[in-house]
Design an enzyme around this catalytic site. Sequence first.
Site, PDB file in Angstrom:
ATOM      1  N   TYR A  21       0.826  -1.212   0.000  1.00  0.00           N
ATOM      2  CA  TYR A  21       0.000   0.000   0.000  1.00  0.00           C
ATOM      3  C   TYR A  21       0.862   1.264   0.000  1.00  0.00           C
ATOM      4  CZ  TYR A  21      -2.763  -3.860   1.704  1.00  0.00           C
ATOM      5  OH  TYR A  21      -3.319  -5.099   1.848  1.00  0.00           O
ATOM      6  N   TYR A 149     -12.103  -7.273   6.129  1.00  0.00           N
ATOM      7  CA  TYR A 149     -10.948  -7.343   5.228  1.00  0.00           C
ATOM      8  C   TYR A 149     -10.725  -8.813   4.876  1.00  0.00           C
ATOM      9  CZ  TYR A 149      -6.357  -7.456   3.229  1.00  0.00           C
ATOM     10  OH  TYR A 149      -5.313  -7.699   2.367  1.00  0.00           O
ATOM     11  N   ASP A 250     -13.518 -16.483   7.561  1.00  0.00           N
ATOM     12  CA  ASP A 250     -12.136 -16.135   7.231  1.00  0.00           C
ATOM     13  C   ASP A 250     -11.379 -16.015   8.553  1.00  0.00           C
ATOM     14  OD1 ASP A 250      -9.757 -14.974   6.593  1.00  0.00           O
ATOM     15  OD2 ASP A 250     -10.602 -13.421   5.290  1.00  0.00           O
ATOM     16  N   LYS A 279      -1.732 -16.843   7.495  1.00  0.00           N
ATOM     17  CA  LYS A 279      -0.897 -16.104   8.446  1.00  0.00           C
ATOM     18  C   LYS A 279      -0.108 -17.008   9.410  1.00  0.00           C
ATOM     19  CE  LYS A 279      -2.456 -11.523   7.806  1.00  0.00           C
ATOM     20  NZ  LYS A 279      -3.730 -11.116   7.225  1.00  0.00           N
TER      21      LYS A 279
HETATM   22  C1  LIG Z   1      -4.216 -11.051   5.831  1.00  0.00           C
HETATM   23  C2  LIG Z   1      -5.597 -11.481   5.587  1.00  0.00           C
HETATM   24  C3  LIG Z   1      -5.997 -11.976   4.327  1.00  0.00           C
HETATM   25  C4  LIG Z   1      -5.059 -12.032   3.142  1.00  0.00           C
HETATM   26  O1  LIG Z   1      -3.981 -12.876   3.352  1.00  0.00           O
HETATM   27  P1  LIG Z   1      -2.637 -12.683   2.449  1.00  0.00           P
HETATM   28  O2  LIG Z   1      -1.784 -13.846   2.859  1.00  0.00           O
HETATM   29  O3  LIG Z   1      -2.071 -11.364   2.827  1.00  0.00           O
HETATM   30  O4  LIG Z   1      -3.050 -12.746   1.031  1.00  0.00           O
HETATM   31  C5  LIG Z   1      -7.302 -12.386   4.184  1.00  0.00           C
HETATM   32  N1  LIG Z   1      -8.176 -12.324   5.210  1.00  0.00           N
HETATM   33  C6  LIG Z   1      -7.825 -11.881   6.431  1.00  0.00           C
HETATM   34  C7  LIG Z   1      -8.831 -11.865   7.535  1.00  0.00           C
HETATM   35  C8  LIG Z   1      -6.533 -11.425   6.658  1.00  0.00           C
HETATM   36  O5  LIG Z   1      -6.202 -10.939   7.862  1.00  0.00           O
END
Ligand SMILES: *Cc1c(COP(=O)(O)O)cnc(C)c1O
Length: 429
Positions: A21, A149, A250, A279
């Site tokens: 970003y 997000y 997610d 992550k």
């Molecule tokens: C970081 C994140 C993503 C994206 O993961 P990347 O490995 O950066 O592509 C998707 N959803 C959530 C909730 C996240 O925190």
Amino acid sequence: MSPRETERILAFDREHIWHPYAPIPATVPVHPVVSAKGVRLTLADGTELIDGMSSWWAAVHGYGHPELDAAVTGQLGRMAHVMFGGLTHPPAVRLAERLVEITPEPLTKVFFADSGSVAVEVAIKMAMQYWRSQGRPERHRLLTVRGGYHGDTFGDMAVCDPVNGMHHLFSDVLARHVFAPPPPLGYSAEPDRAYLDELSRLAAAHAHELAGIIVEPIVQGAGGMRFYAPEYLRALRDIADEHGLLLVLDEIATGFGRTGELWGCDHAEVAPDIMCLGKALTGGYMTMAVTLCTDRVAHGITSGEAGVLMHGPTYMANPLAAAVASASIDLLMSRDWRDEVDTIEAILSSGLGGAAELPGVADVRVLGAIGVVEAREPVDVPAVQKLAMDHGVWLRPFGKLIYAMPPYVCTEDEVDHIAAAMWAIAESL
Ligand SMILES: *Cc1c(COP(=O)(O)O)cnc(C)c1O
């Protein structure tokens, strides 16, 4: 590294390399890291910083952990990578077995993706392919909440918060989903009936065109670091069941204990139909993510016209990443991670508690190993970062948010340092 060499690297970086970003050439400085060990980053000039960010939720065991290093080097001795089309290998199978075992029971099928964003793309594709297979291709929209997000690719951006997710830049090309207002703030807040009614109303009004619901459970991460009550997640599970929608959770940020439970959905005692992890999956060592789904979803997809799930990354199930992910899960389960997270929560809560009274601070919130100070105005990132570094701590604020999610292995003294740095920043606002 010599000061001259450092200057050369930084000059090239500024002119040629995109950072997250960020504009190019860069308008704010980046800091050169030469090594990382335990919970500390070492900069080129020898400065050591306690990492308050776990490299964006990932490095829960800190850096250079002997068991994780051994998992990577051991696997490297056998093979770094092979294609996953038509082949399989022990690291992938072991990791999948482990994931099926530790995730909520209905999740039995594992798709290996190469980043969190791709895992969410796959989740969305699963939900859409499922409905196509049922002969209902018109059920291709998703219900979500504002403030979310889910990643940076186009499918994901379309379910990110429409304002801070920059929908306006791409509004002509993004898929149009259904947005409910953001869940009311506060993990312990009394559930707001009017909000629950609004969720039910939106779902009922759009059910005929909805494939599923997608949210981050309990903690909305990069969309605003907002915590919400488990009651809302339970309500979304009920709404999904009522209308036959697939619930996609997610857990890329919330997974692996960060919120004080192993999974965000454990707070509400619900299970999703599709779950994304990333992550902390590899303990911050390699890029890897997964999308898990239930038998029902998998069967639905496979019984359809395509007969297959239409996705397959080149580096799918990378053996190095899979090996270190299994080792990271073993390490997590072998330690009292719950106690570590509770200790971080207690120290951040007491360390930041009074900051809410400061004039520049709008809100302070802590849940699990996540501490957030929300400023009244967007912060001056380089200035705030400098202040943290003066306190020996690495933090990366964005917008109005100064936040920390320390490695679980931080000592109490190290968490104190992080809280002190955040307090100093809060005072300076
Ligand atoms: C970081 C994140 C993503 C994206 O993961 P990347 O490995 O950066 O592509 C998707 N959803 C959530 C909730 C996240 O925190």
